[in-house]
Each structure stands twice: as structure tokens, then as C-alpha cells.
Design an enzyme around this catalytic site. Structure first.
Site, PDB file in Angstrom:
ATOM      1  N   GLU A  87     -58.133 -25.710  69.609  1.00 57.75           N
ATOM      2  CA  GLU A  87     -59.125 -25.920  68.556  1.00 57.75           C
ATOM      3  C   GLU A  87     -58.672 -27.077  67.671  1.00 57.75           C
ATOM      4  O   GLU A  87     -57.549 -27.064  67.166  1.00 57.75           O
ATOM      5  CB  GLU A  87     -59.262 -24.637  67.723  1.00 57.75           C
ATOM      6  N   ASP A 136     -69.964 -27.569  69.978  1.00 61.01           N
ATOM      7  CA  ASP A 136     -70.804 -28.451  69.172  1.00 61.01           C
ATOM      8  C   ASP A 136     -71.888 -29.044  70.065  1.00 61.01           C
ATOM      9  O   ASP A 136     -71.589 -29.671  71.083  1.00 61.01           O
ATOM     10  CB  ASP A 136     -69.936 -29.567  68.578  1.00 61.01           C
ATOM     11  N   LYS A 140     -78.449 -35.087  69.498  1.00 65.02           N
ATOM     12  CA  LYS A 140     -79.094 -36.369  69.717  1.00 65.02           C
ATOM     13  C   LYS A 140     -78.715 -36.936  71.083  1.00 65.02           C
ATOM     14  O   LYS A 140     -77.567 -36.865  71.502  1.00 65.02           O
ATOM     15  CB  LYS A 140     -78.709 -37.349  68.609  1.00 65.02           C
ATOM     16  N   ASP A 172     -76.373 -21.170  71.564  1.00 60.69           N
ATOM     17  CA  ASP A 172     -77.628 -20.775  70.921  1.00 60.69           C
ATOM     18  C   ASP A 172     -78.515 -22.001  70.713  1.00 60.69           C
ATOM     19  O   ASP A 172     -79.507 -21.922  69.991  1.00 60.69           O
ATOM     20  CB  ASP A 172     -77.327 -20.115  69.567  1.00 60.69           C
ATOM     21  N   THR A 211     -68.829 -13.658  68.285  1.00 67.09           N
ATOM     22  CA  THR A 211     -68.050 -14.486  67.360  1.00 67.09           C
ATOM     23  C   THR A 211     -68.780 -14.584  66.022  1.00 67.09           C
ATOM     24  O   THR A 211     -69.962 -14.268  65.902  1.00 67.09           O
ATOM     25  CB  THR A 211     -67.844 -15.902  67.910  1.00 67.09           C
ATOM     26  N   ARG A 212     -68.064 -15.058  65.011  1.00 72.89           N
ATOM     27  CA  ARG A 212     -68.647 -15.273  63.693  1.00 72.89           C
ATOM     28  C   ARG A 212     -69.805 -16.274  63.779  1.00 72.89           C
ATOM     29  O   ARG A 212     -70.852 -16.094  63.154  1.00 72.89           O
ATOM     30  CB  ARG A 212     -67.563 -15.776  62.743  1.00 72.89           C
ATOM     31  N   TYR A 213     -69.611 -17.316  64.581  1.00 69.11           N
ATOM     32  CA  TYR A 213     -70.655 -18.338  64.724  1.00 69.11           C
ATOM     33  C   TYR A 213     -71.892 -17.741  65.381  1.00 69.11           C
ATOM     34  O   TYR A 213     -73.014 -17.989  64.943  1.00 69.11           O
ATOM     35  CB  TYR A 213     -70.134 -19.508  65.550  1.00 69.11           C
ATOM     36  N   GLU A 214     -71.690 -16.946  66.434  1.00 66.82           N
ATOM     37  CA  GLU A 214     -72.828 -16.345  67.125  1.00 66.82           C
ATOM     38  C   GLU A 214     -73.597 -15.403  66.202  1.00 66.82           C
ATOM     39  O   GLU A 214     -74.840 -15.400  66.186  1.00 66.82           O
ATOM     40  CB  GLU A 214     -72.340 -15.577  68.354  1.00 66.82           C
TER      41      GLU A 214
END
Length: 233
Positions: A87, A136, A140, A172, A211-214
Site C-alpha cells: 500500500e 483507484d 477519465k 464499485d 472493507t471500510r471503502y466498500e
């Protein structure tokens, strides 16, 4: 291993985006200063289960582990397996260190930096599983070459997975989803998509923690989340 020319847009040899966020809390900084050096992937030499853990155990690799929830969950679930997480975001590394410290997980090694630098040093057929969860999206079109799901990184993942090994991918982001599936279409000789019905990519598989992001993507932004499992042929 497939060779790629220097400057090939399907390769990814540098990182983009932020690497540091808000200042770390005192306890986080202490873990970065004291624990991270002890469990960091060595800077040189082949990266193997034996070199990291002193045993010939199944080896897992998570590319961009975010805050480390999934990495810690899998390591706790499979204590006789070895895990590597990479990471570039320091705050994410600090969060992962907190999970590892609190869970007393000794079967994890971390790399603060570019995952591909470590992945390249793993011998071919050296991995049992690889994970790329909510990378990420770089939505674009002009930034498409920055996406981790491109021919160069996917070929490297294929090279490093042993036959029967599994590559898990989650997102997502609809644009990234379409891009990723187009890339994987080019790797049908290397990967078999593990699916029998739409539920297989609409529902989170067993052993795949949120995960926290999900959670934020689903509950705050109302995004649909997709889950993919690919088996190395």
C-alpha cells in the site's frame, strides 16, 4: 513471463495519487516507527514464503490493502498461510499496523510502496491467491493507463499465481468494471472466471470480508459492488 516494452501503456511502473494524508496519531506513528521495520518485506532478493516466514506455506498477496481490514481478516482466518500486503498510502499502512498489532497477527508482511515492485520479485507460480479490491478507478479515459487492471499488471499476476491459484477483484465503479472485464477477456488462456450465475458477482463470496471503502461505497454513495474470482489455468 511476457515481456513488455519500456513505455508500453499497458504496464504500470510508477504510482499516482496521494501517499500521505492527515497527521498520524501518536500510537499510529509508534507502530510505523517500531513495528513496520520488523514486518516489512526485505528490500532485496526473491520474495518467497521461506524468506518471509521461514516455512513453505501458501502465500497470498493483496495489492493496495487500503486500511488493512481485509488483509487482517484473511490472515486471522488462515493462520497457517503467509500474507503480503502492499500500500502506498502511509495512513492506510498505519491503520493496517493497528489491525495486525491488536490481532497479534504474525503471518503478515507489509510493503509501503508500489505493489508491483514486490510482485516482480516473487518467483513464478509462487502465489496461492492475489487480491485487488476497490483499486483507484482513474475514471477519465486519458488516465486509463494508470489503472492496475491493465495487461502488464494482470500478466504479472498470472505469472506469479500457481496453477489453480485464485485472483480476486472487486470494484464499485462501473467504468472500471467494464475496463477490467475487457482486460480479462484477453487473458482467457491464463484465467478461468469462477461463476455459474449472476449471484456469483453480485454477492460477496464466503471468506471475502467487507472493507471500510466498500461499506462507504454501498451505504453512503449507494453504489452497487461487484465481486470477481478468477482461477489460474
Amino acid at each position: 513471463m511476457t515481456a513488455h516494452k519500456e513505455g508500453d501503456p499497458t504496464t504500470l511502473n510508477r504510482l499516482y495519487g496521494r501517499s500521505v494524508g492527515k497527521p498520524l496519531r501518536a500510537q499510529q506513528q509508534q507502530l510505523v516507527d517500531e513495528l513496520l521495520p520488523k514486518i516489512s518485506v526485505p528490500e532485496d532478493g526473491p520474495v518467497t514464503a521461506e524468506s518471509l516466514f521461514g516455512a513453505d506455506c501458501p502465500l497470498h498477496f493483496e495489492i493496495g490493502f487500503g486500511a488493512g481490514e481485509h488483509l487482517a481478516y484473511r490472515a486471522d482466518l488462515l493462520p497457517d498461510h503467509g500474507f503480503i500486503g502492499a500500500e502506498p498510502y502511509l495512513n492506510g499502512v498505519a491503520a493496517a499496523l493497528t489491525h495486525l498489532h491488536e490481532g497479534r497477527l504474525a503471518n503478515v508482511r507489509l510493503h509501503h510502496g508500489n505493489a508491483l515492485d514486490v510482485l516482480a520479485r516473487i518467483p513464478d507460480d509462487g502465489l496461492t491467491m492475489a487480491y485487488l479490491l476497490h483499486p483507484d478507478p482513474w475514471p477519465k479515459a486519458r488516465h486509463a493507463k494508470r489503472r492496475m487492471m491493465n495487461d502488464g499488471p494482470v500478466q504479472m499476476i498470472a505469472d506469479k499465481l500457481k496453477p489453480g491459484g485464485e485472483f480476486r477483484f472487486g470494484t464499485d465503479h462501473a467504468i472500471y468494471l467494464r475496463h477490467a472485464l475487457m482486460v480479462m477477456q484477453r487473458f482467457q488462456n491464463e484465467f478461468e472466471w469462477i461463476t455459474s450465475s449472476p449471484r456469483d458477482w453480485q454477492d460477496r463470496p464466503s471468506g471475502w470480508s467487507e472493507t471500510r471503502y466498500e461499506h462507504k461505497a454501498r451505504t453512503v454513495f449507494g453504489h452497487e459492488v461487484w465481486y470477481f474470482r478468477f482461477r489460474r489455468r
